[in-house]
Design an enzyme around this catalytic site. Sequence first.
Site, mmCIF file in Angstrom:
data_model
loop_
_atom_site.group_PDB
_atom_site.id
_atom_site.type_symbol
_atom_site.label_atom_id
_atom_site.label_comp_id
_atom_site.label_asym_id
_atom_site.label_seq_id
_atom_site.Cartn_x
_atom_site.Cartn_y
_atom_site.Cartn_z
ATOM 1 N N CYS A 196 109.915 4.224 37.810
ATOM 2 C CA CYS A 196 109.632 2.795 38.030
ATOM 3 C C CYS A 196 110.222 1.634 37.203
ATOM 4 O O CYS A 196 110.957 1.049 37.302
ATOM 5 C CB CYS A 196 108.241 2.188 37.788
ATOM 6 N N CYS A 251 99.484 3.181 39.480
ATOM 7 C CA CYS A 251 99.106 2.026 40.209
ATOM 8 C C CYS A 251 98.974 2.135 41.866
ATOM 9 O O CYS A 251 98.057 1.660 42.517
ATOM 10 C CB CYS A 251 100.036 0.728 39.905
ATOM 11 N N ASP A 280 98.838 -7.251 27.261
ATOM 12 C CA ASP A 280 99.920 -6.980 26.419
ATOM 13 C C ASP A 280 101.058 -7.964 27.095
ATOM 14 O O ASP A 280 101.577 -8.926 26.240
ATOM 15 C CB ASP A 280 100.576 -5.586 26.599
ATOM 16 N N SER A 281 101.387 -7.867 28.346
ATOM 17 C CA SER A 281 102.590 -8.790 28.794
ATOM 18 C C SER A 281 102.129 -10.452 28.488
ATOM 19 O O SER A 281 103.118 -11.006 28.462
ATOM 20 C CB SER A 281 102.854 -8.394 30.426
ATOM 21 N N GLY A 338 105.975 -6.234 27.552
ATOM 22 C CA GLY A 338 104.725 -5.930 26.718
ATOM 23 C C GLY A 338 104.754 -4.254 26.408
ATOM 24 O O GLY A 338 103.423 -4.262 25.644
ATOM 25 N N ALA A 388 108.380 -10.193 31.790
ATOM 26 C CA ALA A 388 107.686 -9.461 32.981
ATOM 27 C C ALA A 388 106.190 -9.451 32.769
ATOM 28 O O ALA A 388 105.689 -8.873 31.809
ATOM 29 C CB ALA A 388 107.978 -8.046 32.736
ATOM 30 N N MET A 389 105.409 -9.838 33.710
ATOM 31 C CA MET A 389 103.945 -10.092 33.240
ATOM 32 C C MET A 389 103.293 -9.322 34.532
ATOM 33 O O MET A 389 103.290 -9.863 35.570
ATOM 34 C CB MET A 389 103.615 -11.687 33.422
ATOM 35 N N SER A 390 102.730 -8.495 33.916
ATOM 36 C CA SER A 390 101.678 -7.597 34.813
ATOM 37 C C SER A 390 100.296 -8.002 35.077
ATOM 38 O O SER A 390 99.509 -7.398 36.032
ATOM 39 C CB SER A 390 101.644 -6.231 34.333
ATOM 40 N N GLY A 391 99.773 -9.092 34.195
ATOM 41 C CA GLY A 391 98.591 -9.472 34.417
ATOM 42 C C GLY A 391 97.745 -8.841 33.362
ATOM 43 O O GLY A 391 96.598 -9.357 33.191
ATOM 44 N N GLY A 392 98.021 -7.959 32.499
ATOM 45 C CA GLY A 392 97.334 -7.369 31.353
ATOM 46 C C GLY A 392 97.544 -8.205 30.060
ATOM 47 O O GLY A 392 98.495 -8.996 29.866
#
Length: 383
Positions: free
Chosen positions: A122, A221, A34-35, A146, A28-32
């Site tokens: 969520c 968010c 950590d991920s 992440g 799961a890639m949030s764009g931060g």
Amino acid sequence: MIGQALIDSVRETVGIAGDPSAIRVVCAMSGGVDSTVTAALLKHAGFDVVGITLQLYDHGEAVRRKGACCAGQDIHDARRAAAALDIPHYVLDFESRFKEAVIDEFVTSYLAGETPIPCVTCNRTVKFADLLERSRALDAAALATGHYVESRARPGGSGRRDMFTPADLARDQSYFLFATTQTQLDYLRFPLGALGKAETRAIAASLGLGVADKPDSQDICFVPEGRYADLILKLRPEGAEPGEIVDMAGQVLGPHDGIIHYTIGQRRGLGIAGGEPLYVVRIEAASRRVIVGPRAALKQTDIRVSGLNWLGDLPLGEEPQPVHARIRSARPPVPAEIRLADGAPVVTISGGEYGVSPGQACVLYAGEGAGQRVLGGGFIARA
């Protein structure tokens, strides 16, 4: 920066026997950062990595905002990171599902006089239920995120896994993951659990990833700049109906312009004068009354919880079981007991806790500190 010891650690975290290149892991890639580093670690460990980013709310609004996960810029950053890592990447439109499961529930909870934590909702619904099912549909053996928690295989070869607090307690996110079910936990992996945040950023920098210095998200968010009231009034204007601020004896101290402006434990901004400091001790949504009192009135020993997710080894009964309980993400766990009273779970904190807010989480641990097993938790119910 990614040496053999770290690669071995990632493979041990995934814990699936066989050639890593034949094992698909969805990240799961949030764009931060950590991920992104999570995906990079999995890729360098040889796994067949697929990145997935969730579009959770309106792109047009998101692009104009910073400091919140899942914003338009974050989706762009996730896509760019996936390209740099040479892994396939998909963006899934979960807007309607997110509004129904997270935003609408958040608003309803606030109007009921509670203090909700939408990140838990969520994780419990969209991320660890819907996204998990999409991962299975892609024939992935695991879903990695992440989050800063640890997941370890339970001894005995049962295939079960347990969750533990991470090495970096300053980044501990277990409070927001208490609702992760045993079935979900068996499928999830958390490669950052043994790392500190500084190590994660150093790995990103060593790989030349553009998110290495990206600030952490701060806001919920879908709530611009933390202004909950603006969102609630937009969706449910009745939240601004005026009411009364009263003391614990029922004496009216003044008016207010909507219960959505108040939370349990609040002291500032009450708009009333008193001889001693007054705090919000209760919110009565039906009568639109905000009850205030001295700090001592905030202290609570027995906490009833709803929606309990119990991950402990022994089933709950009337006999108390020792645990450590945490009622706010910023507070450490404290010694407590959990038992069933009239069939409902009750957590007893011997020393009591202040500011116990309905809607918040009461998360349970085996102890305090790093490497402590997460025993589950529930939502704090009204006293």
